[in-house]
Design a protein around this motif. Structure first.
Motif, PDB file in Angstrom:
ATOM      1  N   VAL A   1      22.411   5.979  49.301  1.00  0.00           N
ATOM      2  CA  VAL A   1      21.619   5.061  48.474  1.00  0.00           C
ATOM      3  C   VAL A   1      20.523   4.361  49.288  1.00  0.00           C
ATOM      4  CG1 VAL A   1      21.722   2.929  47.119  1.00  0.00           C
ATOM      5  CG2 VAL A   1      23.396   4.746  46.711  1.00  0.00           C
ATOM      6  N   ASP A   2      20.796   4.035  50.564  1.00  0.00           N
ATOM      7  CA  ASP A   2      19.792   3.331  51.369  1.00  0.00           C
ATOM      8  C   ASP A   2      18.513   4.145  51.558  1.00  0.00           C
ATOM      9  OD1 ASP A   2      21.187   1.006  51.505  1.00  0.00           O
ATOM     10  OD2 ASP A   2      22.091   1.417  53.468  1.00  0.00           O
ATOM     11  N   PRO A   3      18.613   5.425  51.911  1.00  0.00           N
ATOM     12  CA  PRO A   3      17.380   6.218  52.027  1.00  0.00           C
ATOM     13  C   PRO A   3      16.587   6.264  50.716  1.00  0.00           C
ATOM     14  CG  PRO A   3      19.245   7.415  52.956  1.00  0.00           C
ATOM     15  CD  PRO A   3      19.803   6.184  52.334  1.00  0.00           C
ATOM     16  N   LEU A   4      17.294   6.345  49.597  1.00  0.00           N
ATOM     17  CA  LEU A   4      16.623   6.329  48.293  1.00  0.00           C
ATOM     18  C   LEU A   4      15.894   5.000  48.096  1.00  0.00           C
ATOM     19  CD1 LEU A   4      15.998   7.307  45.380  1.00  0.00           C
ATOM     20  CD2 LEU A   4      18.258   6.436  44.715  1.00  0.00           C
ATOM     21  N   LEU A   5      16.604   3.916  48.378  1.00  0.00           N
ATOM     22  CA  LEU A   5      16.003   2.586  48.193  1.00  0.00           C
ATOM     23  C   LEU A   5      14.771   2.420  49.090  1.00  0.00           C
ATOM     24  CD1 LEU A   5      16.363  -0.022  46.611  1.00  0.00           C
ATOM     25  CD2 LEU A   5      17.930  -0.842  48.379  1.00  0.00           C
ATOM     26  N   ASP A   6      14.871   2.874  50.336  1.00  0.00           N
ATOM     27  CA  ASP A   6      13.710   2.808  51.245  1.00  0.00           C
ATOM     28  C   ASP A   6      12.528   3.572  50.664  1.00  0.00           C
ATOM     29  OD1 ASP A   6      15.209   1.359  53.029  1.00  0.00           O
ATOM     30  OD2 ASP A   6      15.618   3.044  54.387  1.00  0.00           O
ATOM     31  N   ALA A   7      12.811   4.757  50.132  1.00  0.00           N
ATOM     32  CA  ALA A   7      11.735   5.593  49.589  1.00  0.00           C
ATOM     33  C   ALA A   7      11.091   4.927  48.378  1.00  0.00           C
ATOM     34  CB  ALA A   7      12.272   6.975  49.223  1.00  0.00           C
ATOM     35  N   VAL A   8      11.889   4.248  47.578  1.00  0.00           N
ATOM     36  CA  VAL A   8      11.334   3.551  46.414  1.00  0.00           C
ATOM     37  C   VAL A   8      10.475   2.367  46.868  1.00  0.00           C
ATOM     38  CG1 VAL A   8      11.842   2.257  44.306  1.00  0.00           C
ATOM     39  CG2 VAL A   8      13.190   4.293  44.858  1.00  0.00           C
ATOM     40  N   PHE A   9      10.986   1.603  47.821  1.00  0.00           N
ATOM     41  CA  PHE A   9      10.193   0.474  48.340  1.00  0.00           C
ATOM     42  C   PHE A   9       8.854   0.963  48.908  1.00  0.00           C
ATOM     43  CE2 PHE A   9      13.755  -2.539  48.060  1.00  0.00           C
ATOM     44  CZ  PHE A   9      13.060  -3.714  47.794  1.00  0.00           C
ATOM     45  N   ASP A  10       8.871   2.150  49.528  1.00  0.00           N
ATOM     46  CA  ASP A  10       7.657   2.706  50.128  1.00  0.00           C
ATOM     47  C   ASP A  10       6.530   2.923  49.126  1.00  0.00           C
ATOM     48  OD1 ASP A  10       8.425   2.727  52.728  1.00  0.00           O
ATOM     49  OD2 ASP A  10       9.063   4.844  52.766  1.00  0.00           O
ATOM     50  N   VAL A  11       6.856   3.138  47.856  1.00  0.00           N
ATOM     51  CA  VAL A  11       5.778   3.423  46.894  1.00  0.00           C
ATOM     52  C   VAL A  11       5.287   2.168  46.170  1.00  0.00           C
ATOM     53  CG1 VAL A  11       6.666   5.770  46.545  1.00  0.00           C
ATOM     54  CG2 VAL A  11       7.245   3.974  44.878  1.00  0.00           C
ATOM     55  N   LEU A  12       5.863   1.013  46.486  1.00  0.00           N
ATOM     56  CA  LEU A  12       5.450  -0.197  45.757  1.00  0.00           C
ATOM     57  C   LEU A  12       4.051  -0.642  46.174  1.00  0.00           C
ATOM     58  CD1 LEU A  12       8.704  -2.359  45.750  1.00  0.00           C
ATOM     59  CD2 LEU A  12       7.896  -0.688  44.073  1.00  0.00           C
ATOM     60  N   PRO A  13       3.232  -0.997  45.184  1.00  0.00           N
ATOM     61  CA  PRO A  13       1.886  -1.489  45.493  1.00  0.00           C
ATOM     62  C   PRO A  13       1.896  -2.982  45.849  1.00  0.00           C
ATOM     63  CG  PRO A  13       2.206  -1.436  43.123  1.00  0.00           C
ATOM     64  CD  PRO A  13       3.495  -0.933  43.747  1.00  0.00           C
ATOM     65  N   GLU A  14       0.753  -3.472  46.287  1.00  0.00           N
ATOM     66  CA  GLU A  14       0.574  -4.911  46.444  1.00  0.00           C
ATOM     67  C   GLU A  14       0.742  -5.565  45.078  1.00  0.00           C
ATOM     68  OE1 GLU A  14      -0.426  -6.954  49.080  1.00  0.00           O
ATOM     69  OE2 GLU A  14      -0.044  -5.242  50.405  1.00  0.00           O
ATOM     70  N   GLY A  15       1.420  -6.692  45.054  1.00  0.00           N
ATOM     71  CA  GLY A  15       1.568  -7.368  43.767  1.00  0.00           C
ATOM     72  C   GLY A  15       2.298  -8.675  43.947  1.00  0.00           C
ATOM     73  N   PRO A  16       2.365  -9.455  42.867  1.00  0.00           N
ATOM     74  CA  PRO A  16       3.024 -10.755  42.947  1.00  0.00           C
ATOM     75  C   PRO A  16       4.551 -10.591  42.966  1.00  0.00           C
ATOM     76  CG  PRO A  16       2.366 -10.312  40.688  1.00  0.00           C
ATOM     77  CD  PRO A  16       1.878  -9.149  41.517  1.00  0.00           C
ATOM     78  N   ALA A  17       5.248 -11.583  43.481  1.00  0.00           N
ATOM     79  CA  ALA A  17       6.705 -11.612  43.349  1.00  0.00           C
ATOM     80  C   ALA A  17       6.997 -12.020  41.909  1.00  0.00           C
ATOM     81  CB  ALA A  17       7.306 -12.606  44.325  1.00  0.00           C
ATOM     82  N   TRP A  18       7.665 -11.164  41.153  1.00  0.00           N
ATOM     83  CA  TRP A  18       7.880 -11.431  39.729  1.00  0.00           C
ATOM     84  C   TRP A  18       9.025 -12.404  39.504  1.00  0.00           C
ATOM     85  CZ3 TRP A  18       4.061  -9.733  36.809  1.00  0.00           C
ATOM     86  CH2 TRP A  18       3.343  -8.628  37.237  1.00  0.00           C
ATOM     87  N   TYR A  19       9.949 -12.446  40.456  1.00  0.00           N
ATOM     88  CA  TYR A  19      11.126 -13.310  40.307  1.00  0.00           C
ATOM     89  C   TYR A  19      11.281 -14.183  41.537  1.00  0.00           C
ATOM     90  CZ  TYR A  19      12.399 -10.407  36.363  1.00  0.00           C
ATOM     91  OH  TYR A  19      12.390  -9.760  35.160  1.00  0.00           O
ATOM     92  N   PRO A  20      11.845 -15.402  41.353  1.00  0.00           N
ATOM     93  CA  PRO A  20      12.080 -16.276  42.504  1.00  0.00           C
ATOM     94  C   PRO A  20      13.101 -15.654  43.466  1.00  0.00           C
ATOM     95  CG  PRO A  20      12.872 -17.312  40.443  1.00  0.00           C
ATOM     96  CD  PRO A  20      12.269 -16.004  40.082  1.00  0.00           C
ATOM     97  N   ALA A  21      12.975 -15.983  44.737  1.00  0.00           N
ATOM     98  CA  ALA A  21      13.934 -15.495  45.740  1.00  0.00           C
ATOM     99  C   ALA A  21      15.339 -15.857  45.273  1.00  0.00           C
ATOM    100  CB  ALA A  21      13.645 -16.147  47.091  1.00  0.00           C
ATOM    101  N   GLY A  22      16.247 -14.943  45.418  1.00  0.00           N
ATOM    102  CA  GLY A  22      17.628 -15.251  45.045  1.00  0.00           C
ATOM    103  C   GLY A  22      18.012 -14.784  43.648  1.00  0.00           C
TER     104      GLY A  22
END
Ligand SMILES: Nc1nc2c(ncn2[C@@H]2O[C@H](COP(=O)(O)OP(=O)(O)OP(=O)(O)O)[C@@H](O)[C@H]2O)c(=O)[nH]1
Ligand SMILES: [Mg+2]
Length: 294
Positions: free
Chosen positions: A168-189
């Protein structure tokens, strides 16, 4: 920061919700051994340094037999609008079949040349032998190749076990890799989007499905009847008078266990009330489904 959305799609029961929970590290979406457990798009959030991923769980795509089934397919289709990544899940324990093909075709069509990054993920790797998992990956690849189109060459393949977390970690890393610049949609936590009352209704449904699924596979709907913290009143709806007894159980045993199990997963101090009512044939009634937000 970088931020974006990843929708997890697939046939019913392939483990979409289990994977979403694993990705988020918490129970975001309920899980059951019966198909059509997830009934709305459900969001969970994964936080990393400088990045935020919103994971969208979706209802299983299937051949609908009821109005409810049609609404579930619609919800799954709507959930892939405007996401950055599409994770198409297939089940290692069953051959890649026509249902999966429909899902993969939808994913490729949505991704195209420049749309969301398509991922094809074989799940339940823990429940199949290695050569079988490898065979599933090849089956999925050849389906994608046969479907063709501009997205086919963009697909990235993974094998995971949502239950054990393997892969699952390699998958999650690969998904994070494609994220564009953008706002944080949810507060930390914030990991779970739903509020405590909505969550209570889902947890009640999950606990019930675990107990009565053989008798009442799809006939159960749960909803928040009222919520004035800390009192949350959840109404359980079945399709026929005769089904009430199954939900309540001998001497109220089933309902009591369900309440206990759900309460244990809700914030401390929550007072959960349950009641059971009948909405005759609700799965086939458009008016009721509208009213209930399907
Ligand atoms: N062995 C094994 N079982 C899994 C895995 N992932 C999910 N399951 C099981 O598969 C069943 C369905 O899981 P869900 O996560 O509810 O599947 P889903 O795709 O969300 O199903 P719907 O919401 O009905 O479309 C449950 O019994 C899970 O425990 C896995 O990685 N390995
Ligand atoms: Mg689900």
């Amino acid at each position: 920061v970088r931020s974006g959305f990843a929708a997890v799609v697939g046939r019913p029961n392939v483990g979409k919700s289990t994977l979403c929970n694993r990705l988020c590290g918490e129970k975001v979406s309920i899980v059951a051994a019966t198909p059509n457990t997830t009934r709305h798009a459900v969001r969970g959030v994964v936080h990393r340094d400088g990045a935020q991923l919103v994971v969208v769980d979706t209802p299983g795509v299937h051949r609908p037999k009821t109005a409810l089934g049609e609404r579930l397919n619609d919800a799954a289709r709507a959930a892939v609008d405007d996401v950055d990544a599409l994770v198409a899940l297939v089940d290692a324990t069953a051959p890649v079949g026509p249902g999966d093909r429909r899902v993969l075709a939808q994913v490729l069509a949505t991704s195209g040349a420049t749309g969301p990054q398509p991922f094809v993920v074989v799940n339940k790797a823990d429940a199949a032998r290695r050569p079988t998992v490898a065979a599933r990956l090849l089956e999925a690849e050849s389906v994608v190749a046969a479907l063709g189109g501009e997205a086919a060459g963009r697909v990235e393949y993974f094998a995971v076990s949502a239950v054990t977390g393997a892969g699952v970690d390699p998958l999650l890393d690969a998904v994070f890799d494609v994220l564009p610049e953008g706002p944080a949609w949810y507060p930390a936590g914030t990991v779970v989007e739903a509020d405590a009352a909505e969550r209570a209704a889902e947890l009640v449904r999950e606990a019930l499905l675990a107990r009565v699924r053989d008798e009442l596979p799809h006939a159960i709907h749960t909803r928040v009847a009222s919520a004035e913290w800390p009192v949350v009143s959840v109404e359980i709806l079945v399709e026929r008078e005769s089904q009430k007894g199954i939900v309540i159980g001998r001497g109220g045993r089933v309902l009591k266990e369900v309440g206990t199990e759900a309460r244990a997963q809700l914030p401390e101090g929550c007072f959960l009330e349950l009641r059971v009512s009948v909405e005759e044939g609700w799965q086939s009634r458009g008016d009721v489904l509208d009213r209930w937000g399907y």
